[in-house]
Scaffold this active site. Structure first.
Site, PDB file in Angstrom:
ATOM      1  N   MET A  30      11.581 -24.022   9.812  1.00 26.77           N
ATOM      2  CA  MET A  30      12.289 -22.866   9.263  1.00 26.77           C
ATOM      3  C   MET A  30      11.843 -22.625   7.814  1.00 26.77           C
ATOM      4  SD  MET A  30      15.965 -22.701  11.070  1.00 26.77           S
ATOM      5  CE  MET A  30      16.832 -23.871  10.066  1.00 26.77           C
ATOM      6  N   GLY A  36       8.089 -33.825   4.188  1.00 31.19           N
ATOM      7  CA  GLY A  36       8.478 -34.214   5.552  1.00 31.19           C
ATOM      8  C   GLY A  36       7.762 -33.332   6.564  1.00 31.19           C
ATOM      9  N   HIS A  37       7.816 -32.010   6.330  1.00 29.38           N
ATOM     10  CA  HIS A  37       7.106 -31.090   7.231  1.00 29.38           C
ATOM     11  C   HIS A  37       5.605 -31.374   7.226  1.00 29.38           C
ATOM     12  CE1 HIS A  37      10.650 -28.449   6.082  1.00 29.38           C
ATOM     13  NE2 HIS A  37      10.719 -28.430   7.395  1.00 29.38           N
ATOM     14  N   LYS A 149      14.752 -36.922  11.325  1.00 27.26           N
ATOM     15  CA  LYS A 149      15.975 -36.694  10.536  1.00 27.26           C
ATOM     16  C   LYS A 149      17.000 -35.973  11.416  1.00 27.26           C
ATOM     17  CE  LYS A 149      16.402 -33.626   7.205  1.00 27.26           C
ATOM     18  NZ  LYS A 149      17.576 -32.854   7.703  1.00 27.26           N
ATOM     19  N   SER A 186      15.123 -29.381   3.485  1.00 28.87           N
ATOM     20  CA  SER A 186      15.032 -28.093   2.786  1.00 28.87           C
ATOM     21  C   SER A 186      16.313 -27.812   2.013  1.00 28.87           C
ATOM     22  CB  SER A 186      14.798 -26.966   3.796  1.00 28.87           C
ATOM     23  OG  SER A 186      13.644 -27.248   4.545  1.00 28.87           O
TER      24      SER A 186
HETATM   25  O1  PAF Z   1      14.581 -28.379  12.705  1.00 28.93           O
HETATM   26  C1  PAF Z   1      14.366 -27.189  12.406  1.00 28.93           C
HETATM   27  O2  PAF Z   1      13.833 -26.857  11.347  1.00 28.93           O
HETATM   28  C2  PAF Z   1      14.800 -26.105  13.384  1.00 28.93           C
HETATM   29  O3  PAF Z   1      15.983 -26.458  14.027  1.00 28.93           O
HETATM   30  C3  PAF Z   1      13.698 -25.731  14.390  1.00 28.93           C
HETATM   31  C4  PAF Z   1      13.368 -26.892  15.311  1.00 28.93           C
HETATM   32  C5  PAF Z   1      12.455 -25.277  13.655  1.00 28.93           C
HETATM   33  C6  PAF Z   1      14.177 -24.575  15.271  1.00 28.93           C
HETATM   34  O4  PAF Z   1      14.489 -23.451  14.501  1.00 28.93           O
END
Ligand code: PAF
Length: 282
Positions: A30, A36-37, A149, A186
């Site tokens: 999102m 982390g991402h 997480k 985030s």
């Molecule tokens: O974990 C997230 O950031 C959201 O729940 C996801 C998996 C991208 C779905 O919108």
């Protein structure tokens, strides 16, 4: 890196990659990207020919309008990070593009969704199942990457994959933490300096509780964690459950390596984290 904003364009690009027999790794996000991402992206990069990252703040998974409105949106910075991480495609659609009509699907997510975040955030997991199933259909990934997480979310996604019969490998990736132990999220940017200073207590106390599991019951450890975190300035535990790692159901003993899942309000910022209780048999 290609930035794609429409589903048609994405599908064309995916068809091209599939035609060339290339594996596709999808990292759904999102946005408001942090390390982390990027750790998910790095793993997807290592394991696939083509890496797609979706950046979409999905309205159907927010059961609180204020949370949706204040969710951080940082597209420019996100694109710079994705480019630097070697992503091939950033898929950044509008709400209208993803939901040209309201998504009325209701998923039977079963027991994994009827505890913890399920009752606390009614509709949240159905919204997650809606968007992730759409992203899976659009991207047809070989593998999709999710951070631990959101431990319960991964169980819900595995259940959705079973319902929809997707042939996709769901890869769960370890929590990435700041040096002081706070799980990267985030939402951390919304913490005040004072809140940010106390927030690492969540992981510290949960980590300390792992040693207690050697000679205390599940209920005792649970209460100890709740009491100690509630004693920290500005912290209020919403729930702490110690659950089976696959069914998400609360346990009453230490077999099966249960996982402690917590939600804590730090001021008005809702933080989640979890810890594995390994190697205890009493
Ligand atoms: O974990 C997230 O950031 C959201 O729940 C996801 C998996 C991208 C779905 O919108």
């Amino acid at each position: 890196m290609e930035i794609i904003r429409t589903v048609d364009q994405l599908k064309n690009r995916i068809a091209e990659a599939k035609g060339a027999n290339r594996s596709i790794g999808l990292v759904p996000t999102m946005g408001a990207l942090h390390d982390g991402h990027i750790s998910l992206v790095d793993r997807a990069r290592r394991e696939n020919d083509v890496v797609v990252v979706s950046v979409f703040v999905n309205p159907t998974q927010f059961n609180n309008a204020a949370d949706l409105a204040t969710y951080p949106r940082t597209e420019e910075a996100d694109c710079a990070k994705l480019e630097a991480a070697g992503v091939d495609i950033a898929f950044i659609p509008s709400v209208e593009e993803v939901y040209p009509e309201p998504d009325t699907r209701v998923f039977d997510l079963g027991e994994v969704a009827n505890v913890m975040e399920g009752p606390m955030r009614p509709g949240h997991f159905n919204g997650v199942a809606q968007i992730v199933s759409k992203l899976f259909s659009m991207t047809q990934p070989t593998r999709a990457y999710f951070g631990e997480k959101d431990f319960q979310q991964i169980a819900v996604i595995r259940r959705m994959v079973e319902i929809e019969d997707f042939d996709i490998d769901i890869v769960d990736c370890p929590i990435k933490r700041a040096d002081d132990g706070l799980a990267l999220s985030s939402r951390n940017v919304r913490l005040t300096a004072a809140q940010r200073a106390v927030a690492p207590a969540i992981h510290r106390i949960m980590a300390e509780s792992v040693a207690l599991a050697a000679d205390h019951t599940v209920d005792e450890v649970k209460q100890w964690v709740i009491d100690n975190i509630n004693n920290v300035d500005q912290m209020q535990v919403e729930y702490y459950e110690i659950v089976h790692p696959l069914t998400m159901q609360p346990v009453d003993n230490w077999s099966n390596e249960p996982v402690g899942c917590i939600t804590v309000y730090c001021g008005d910022v809702r933080l989640i984290d979890n810890i594995k209780y390994k190697n205890h048999s009493c």
